[in-house]
Enzyme design. Structure first.
Site, mmCIF file in Angstrom:
data_model
loop_
_atom_site.group_PDB
_atom_site.id
_atom_site.type_symbol
_atom_site.label_atom_id
_atom_site.label_comp_id
_atom_site.label_asym_id
_atom_site.label_seq_id
_atom_site.Cartn_x
_atom_site.Cartn_y
_atom_site.Cartn_z
ATOM 1 N N LYS A 293 7.845 22.151 1.574
ATOM 2 C CA LYS A 293 7.633 21.036 0.643
ATOM 3 C C LYS A 293 8.300 21.377 -0.688
ATOM 4 C CE LYS A 293 3.881 18.159 -1.184
ATOM 5 N NZ LYS A 293 4.486 16.919 -0.695
ATOM 6 N N HIS B 230 -0.101 22.739 1.628
ATOM 7 C CA HIS B 230 0.948 22.177 2.475
ATOM 8 C C HIS B 230 1.828 23.290 3.065
ATOM 9 C CE1 HIS B 230 -0.071 18.469 0.256
ATOM 10 N NE2 HIS B 230 0.479 17.816 1.260
ATOM 11 N N ALA C 11 0.837 -1.213 0.000
ATOM 12 C CA ALA C 11 0.000 0.000 0.000
ATOM 13 C C ALA C 11 0.865 1.254 0.000
ATOM 14 C CB ALA C 11 -0.920 -0.003 1.201
ATOM 15 N N PRO C 12 0.686 2.106 -1.019
ATOM 16 C CA PRO C 12 1.463 3.350 -1.037
ATOM 17 C C PRO C 12 0.946 4.366 -0.021
ATOM 18 C CG PRO C 12 0.015 3.234 -2.953
ATOM 19 C CD PRO C 12 -0.125 1.936 -2.207
ATOM 20 N N ASN C 13 -0.255 4.174 0.473
ATOM 21 C CA ASN C 13 -0.873 5.159 1.355
ATOM 22 C C ASN C 13 -1.787 4.423 2.327
ATOM 23 O OD1 ASN C 13 -2.145 7.378 2.509
ATOM 24 N ND2 ASN C 13 -2.239 8.484 0.566
#
Lengths: 260, 260, 260, 260
Positions: free
Chosen positions: C149, C145, C115-117
């Site tokens: 970032k 954000h 799972a990437p997230n």
């Protein structure tokens, strides 16, 4: 031309006329004046109507939403006759403002308000954003409109960014931090005087703007939602009620709002 | 007790000490003072440390985040020695404030700031809400916090509603319209001086508040999001930098913020 | 390496081990497993620890937050020993996924989730946006954000826009309307597969995203706010609890969420 | 009664009639059908008009926004003649639905859709909220309307809370956490099946609702803004286009939306 006899028993009520009374905006102003307990609508004047009826009807304050081609003639008449004017018509440059100041110098006690924006919500959003901007490290503007709008960013968003930038310059604020080093063109929005502005276009929206300010661990967001074009009428009535206390030329309704 | 020798070559830098330096909040203040280019951290004093070190270290301004039981002794020492104080400790009633005024009368030029809230975002939210409230027909407050909070509404929300109500009273605003005639208990929130306040409790939230003002066709929303407890430090440093220009007693950081 | 003896009387509890247990993320997973009533933490394995302890401790499910260099060896061991794996480590390309499928074919009944997230909020935001996108004329993405970032737009925003674009293509949706004909560069954001994406960077923000969909007279807004990095742990525990029912390879936690 | 001759060359276009065509809502439906490329408006029927014109005009689908007193007669006629019906008229109880099912059993291939809400945004908001609710610890509903609304909470908010509560019951979710122990009456909103609902009333607002879901370190917010009453027309047209594929009785437009 429509006329209404003033209530004789209410001497303290203000007699208000409307120039451009049959236009879309003017018609809304007539309705708002008629609905206000403390105002009397005297006469509406539009193309072909005799402007002298303003004097005959005892009009004390005129609201002008007409056209750049005729507004200077209208104002000349009003100032000469000591009638205050609240003006939403566009097209005023420095030269026109100087001419107005000259006329008003000869008619002390008469006031003219030229306002590009009568939405009190929009005016407060801009004012509060400028006050707050120097207290935060970051500030960005997001404006959101329907997708049939031709310009991006909106005029209000551009003006807000300029006011924010000026307030920060005056306060000696540091540049807004931004570590973006990689990405897609346009992701970070447009740059207006060092302030990032983003334009969202989505069906169903009307006219909305959000100013997001942030510092260590907190953000302050000031948002204006304009959902109906009648939102300008309370500002017009505020102008009408206060113009008598502001002789001479005033540019911008914010000067009438006691914002401290 | 930690001490730092001031940079001799920077006479214009401000010498700052911290009372309660080992507490959670005090420790953050120490870090923030150390990180500021224009401030020098002189000495941290906590339980058991000699308060006289403030004088020995040439401290000009003290920050006090201690305890109601000791804060008056701390302030007596600071005022007697001509050291300005920026105070976040709670427990000040009218009697304590009067005592402070008496001490300060004997030490002209010394300033003390007592501030219940150092978050600049929260202060501006309250201030802007009070300024804007008389211009709109309606205003309500929604505050949102984590579900382990014991009180509803929050202290800040209650205070905001009181300020709004006072501003409307002073301006002679009409009561806020509400046609609700049927429904469920509590749906319309709590009534604070005629202003409705709603308290949302949701896991994942920290501390947030939204003031929604509205008139014909438009709304203005002022929202504060506090996401990290360090959000108080910029306000403390603002107090430290400006206290020298405000001799005597000041209650509330807003008086230092040039809000017009 | 830390070990905990399982409660003998609770046979229905699930025995869970953690690979990368001393890393920042792994340590949070250990804490979350220990806090869960229905899970038993068996053993934490990190660099230098014997992976065989997973078998000795009766571990049924492993959580892997390690490094692309070691994760394939870890998974080989798990699959060979019939231990399910929930994996947040990055670096999986098609070739690695094919290899995994080959191993799993020889170990029927064993499940691996890549799972990437693990943020359930982010997963639902993406999923709901894709479902809703064909029902509206317009859709745009705004992500917000902190200003440190480096990339704009964020990976999540780019991925969201791609999913929206794919859903609209499949449904045969018309292009999103946009009458912008004049303005400043960047105002309308970045174009990702025909979907506009805006990146806001403001100090005090953490990680936030808003998807705004709109049609005639209405808008639907789906917003995700991530305020703390621990937001991934409920997703990891959901993976741990359900992996036993999903033998073979699964990519993406959304497949475990019964989203219909 | 207005009639339009269908374009002979476009056999694939759908012939649509409107019952209640001179009502406020019906008139908007007529306009929307006329504006759609794939639909032909056949005939509008209102009080006093012969309903048989639906058959004569080759109408395949009827939209009914009439009155509870006449809708059953209308539907009897449509079902008997094999005309599909999309119905926004209110007043359907279980007995009426049973009667409809009986008629439809004798007319296989004919479809009737009864929908209390045609706003796709509102339908998706409710559906997504119910899907998401079991994945989060907390969920609350905030609805915001103009101050002339009589009921609080709104019908949509109450229905949303019931759907959320039902989804959580089915999933075995724990009660929503709330540590409130002191405060003012009403601050925490109304309790609908264990879900807190807050009703904000502010001039300038139209009809808005926000569902806030939260878990460890994150929140998911689903917001619907209805700014104009025409927002129901896309939902009606969706019903018209799909009713042919849904023979029998369907209650709720969500069943036509392929929400998975």
């Amino acid at each position: 031309m429509s006329t209404r006899v003033a209530d004789q028993g209410a001497a303290e009520r203000l007699q208000v006329g409307v120039l451009g009374a049959r236009g879309k905006v003017g018609a809304e102003v007539v309705k708002a004046v008629e609905a206000a307990d403390d105002l009397d609508f005297t006469v509406g004047v539009d193309q072909g109507d005799p402007i002298a009826s303003l004097v005959d009807s005892g009009t004390r304050v005129v609201v002008d939403f007409t056209h750049p081609d005729v507004v200077m003639d209208n104002l000349r008449f009003c100032v000469d006759n000591g009638i205050h004017a609240v003006v939403g018509t566009t097209g005023f440059d420095d030269s026109r403002l100087d001419t107005l100041r000259g006329w008003l110098a000869d008619s002390p006690g008469t006031g003219v308000l030229i306002a590009p924006n009568f939405s009190i919500g929009a005016i407060l959003m801009m004012r509060f954003s400028a006050i707050a901007a120097p207290f935060f490290e970051s500030v960005e503007v997001v404006e959101l409109h329907h997708p049939t709008k031709a310009d991006a960013p909106s005029g209000t968003a551009g003006r807000t960014a300029e006011l924010i930038a000026a307030a920060r310059r005056e306060a000696g604020s540091a540049p807004i931090p931004d570590a973006t080093s990689t990405g897609l063109d346009g992701a970070r929005g447009a740059d207006v005087d060092g302030v990032r502005v983003h334009s969202v276009r989505v069906r169903g929206l009307v006219a909305h703007q959000e100013v997001i300010l942030g510092g260590l661990g907190e953000t302050l967001t000031i948002r204006h939602d304009s959902l109906d074009r009648v939102s300008f009428t309370p500002g017009v009535l505020t102008g009408v009620r206060r113009i008598g206390s502001f002789p001479g030329l005033t540019v911008g309704l914010e000067h009438f709002l006691d914002l401290g």
